[in-house]
Design a protein around this motif. Structure first.
Motif, PDB file in Angstrom:
ATOM      1  N   ARG A  73       0.432  -1.139   0.048  1.00  0.00           N
ATOM      2  CA  ARG A  73       0.268   0.188  -0.119  1.00  0.00           C
ATOM      3  C   ARG A  73       0.569   1.387   0.127  1.00  0.00           C
ATOM      4  N   VAL A  74       2.052   0.871   0.955  1.00  0.00           N
ATOM      5  CA  VAL A  74       2.947   2.397   1.383  1.00  0.00           C
ATOM      6  C   VAL A  74       3.338   2.889  -0.351  1.00  0.00           C
ATOM      7  N   PRO A  75       3.511   1.516  -1.117  1.00  0.00           N
ATOM      8  CA  PRO A  75       4.925   2.009  -2.669  1.00  0.00           C
ATOM      9  C   PRO A  75       3.438   1.890  -3.000  1.00  0.00           C
ATOM     10  N   LEU A  76       2.660   1.536  -3.190  1.00  0.00           N
ATOM     11  CA  LEU A  76       1.437   2.035  -4.143  1.00  0.00           C
ATOM     12  C   LEU A  76       0.909   3.466  -4.018  1.00  0.00           C
ATOM     13  N   LEU A  77       1.074   4.201  -2.874  1.00  0.00           N
ATOM     14  CA  LEU A  77       0.367   5.382  -2.841  1.00  0.00           C
ATOM     15  C   LEU A  77       1.228   6.589  -2.727  1.00  0.00           C
ATOM     16  N   GLU A 102      -0.679  10.200   5.744  1.00  0.00           N
ATOM     17  CA  GLU A 102      -0.951   9.126   6.734  1.00  0.00           C
ATOM     18  C   GLU A 102      -1.261   7.497   7.086  1.00  0.00           C
ATOM     19  N   ALA A 103      -0.445   7.280   5.916  1.00  0.00           N
ATOM     20  CA  ALA A 103      -0.291   5.903   6.323  1.00  0.00           C
ATOM     21  C   ALA A 103       1.291   5.842   6.130  1.00  0.00           C
ATOM     22  N   VAL A 104       2.206   6.625   6.535  1.00  0.00           N
ATOM     23  CA  VAL A 104       3.537   6.737   7.294  1.00  0.00           C
ATOM     24  C   VAL A 104       3.886   7.299   8.447  1.00  0.00           C
ATOM     25  N   ASP A 105       4.817   7.147   8.781  1.00  0.00           N
ATOM     26  CA  ASP A 105       5.177   8.430  10.217  1.00  0.00           C
ATOM     27  C   ASP A 105       7.041   8.497  10.134  1.00  0.00           C
ATOM     28  N   GLY A 106       7.395   9.511  10.600  1.00  0.00           N
ATOM     29  CA  GLY A 106       8.760  10.134  11.152  1.00  0.00           C
ATOM     30  C   GLY A 106       9.385  10.488   9.312  1.00  0.00           C
ATOM     31  N   ASP A 107      10.260  10.372   9.395  1.00  0.00           N
ATOM     32  CA  ASP A 107      10.548  11.442   8.143  1.00  0.00           C
ATOM     33  C   ASP A 107      10.008  10.785   7.454  1.00  0.00           C
ATOM     34  N   ALA A 109       7.076  11.055   7.282  1.00  0.00           N
ATOM     35  CA  ALA A 109       5.336  11.520   6.870  1.00  0.00           C
ATOM     36  C   ALA A 109       6.161  13.285   7.194  1.00  0.00           C
ATOM     37  N   VAL A 110       7.054  13.821   7.695  1.00  0.00           N
ATOM     38  CA  VAL A 110       7.888  15.422   7.008  1.00  0.00           C
ATOM     39  C   VAL A 110       7.833  14.983   5.421  1.00  0.00           C
ATOM     40  N   ASP A 111       8.476  14.279   5.094  1.00  0.00           N
ATOM     41  CA  ASP A 111       9.066  14.469   3.181  1.00  0.00           C
ATOM     42  C   ASP A 111       7.553  14.298   2.690  1.00  0.00           C
ATOM     43  N   ALA A 112       6.945  13.751   2.809  1.00  0.00           N
ATOM     44  CA  ALA A 112       5.489  13.337   2.640  1.00  0.00           C
ATOM     45  C   ALA A 112       4.328  15.019   2.604  1.00  0.00           C
ATOM     46  N   GLU A 113       4.853  15.244   3.741  1.00  0.00           N
ATOM     47  CA  GLU A 113       3.859  16.563   3.680  1.00  0.00           C
ATOM     48  C   GLU A 113       4.651  17.940   3.203  1.00  0.00           C
ATOM     49  N   LEU A 114       5.550  17.962   3.422  1.00  0.00           N
ATOM     50  CA  LEU A 114       6.487  18.981   2.000  1.00  0.00           C
ATOM     51  C   LEU A 114       6.151  18.902   0.775  1.00  0.00           C
ATOM     52  N   ARG A 115       6.231  16.972   0.174  1.00  0.00           N
ATOM     53  CA  ARG A 115       5.673  17.236  -1.286  1.00  0.00           C
ATOM     54  C   ARG A 115       4.168  17.830  -1.465  1.00  0.00           C
ATOM     55  N   GLU A 116       3.152  17.622   0.058  1.00  0.00           N
ATOM     56  CA  GLU A 116       2.334  17.730  -0.439  1.00  0.00           C
ATOM     57  C   GLU A 116       1.590  19.474  -0.638  1.00  0.00           C
ATOM     58  N   ALA A 117       2.747  19.852   0.172  1.00  0.00           N
ATOM     59  CA  ALA A 117       2.972  21.667   0.381  1.00  0.00           C
ATOM     60  C   ALA A 117       3.140  22.071  -1.021  1.00  0.00           C
TER      61      ALA A 117
END
Length: 202
Positions: A73-77, A102-107, A109-117
């Motif tokens: 799931r995570v690699p596909l997301l 929302e599916a990951v944590d730690g670094d 999750a931060v990287d995903a949030e930066l890319r979302e931004a």
């Protein structure tokens, strides 16, 4: 029922070919009612579609794969979000990076949030992009009022002092790993929101 049988016949025909069209195989598996089978083939089909520049089709195929993702799931997301970003569908990419966050944590999750931004900013959602950037930078202990200043400071940290360091001084002052991690996150933030060219001079 007859339509499903027709799709099933196409599936049999395609699987008998040495190099079947994976995109067609996914479509006919879905038509035959074999959603798990379609989901299993969809990731490879998505990679093939993306290699031809068919990013929209690749995104749809990743959506199919996510119906029955198993332990992938995570690699596909991540793959879905990145292909949406590459296709220029920034609003959809922002939502997809949000799902990844929302599916990951730690670094991760931060990287995903930066890319979302970055995707939100690219879709002209300035308030939403700044909110996500603020949240990501807060998680790594940095201010978000002036991301340009933070990124410049991070680059200076990673590049080190401009003068040649004294070996004895270096031995007595090891790099703080937490500070280095924060700086690396900020540099990635700068790349994501366009403040840093990751390939200068090219």
């Amino acid at each position: 029922d007859r339509i499903r049988q027709a799709h099933a016949a196409f599936v049999t025909h395609l699987r008998a070919q040495p190099t079947p069209s994976l995109e067609r195989l996914v479509r006919h598996l879905l038509g035959a009612g074999d959603e798990p089978g379609a989901s299993a083939v969809a990731p490879e089909a998505a990679v093939h579609a993306a290699s031809r520049g068919a990013y929209g089709l690749a995104a749809e195929l990743y959506e199919t794969a996510l119906r029955h993702p198993g332990d992938q799931r995570v690699p596909l997301l991540r793959a879905r979000a990145e292909i949406l970003e590459k296709s220029g569908r920034y609003e959809a990419a922002a939502a997809a990076f949000g799902d990844l966050r929302e599916a990951v944590d730690g670094d991760d999750a931060v990287d995903a949030e930066l890319r979302e931004a970055a995707a939100r900013l690219a879709s002209n959602d300035i308030d939403g992009g700044h909110a996500r950037l603020s949240a990501a930078l807060a998680k790594i202990g940095e201010r978000a009022k002036s991301p340009v200043g933070d990124v410049v400071a991070a680059l200076k940290f990673l590049r080190g002092p401009s003068r040649r360091p004294d070996p004895a001084e270096m031995a007595g002052a090891p790099v703080d790993p937490d500070a280095k991690r924060r700086a690396e996150h900020l540099v990635r933030a700068g790349i994501h929101i366009g403040l840093i060219d990751p390939l200068p001079g090219i």
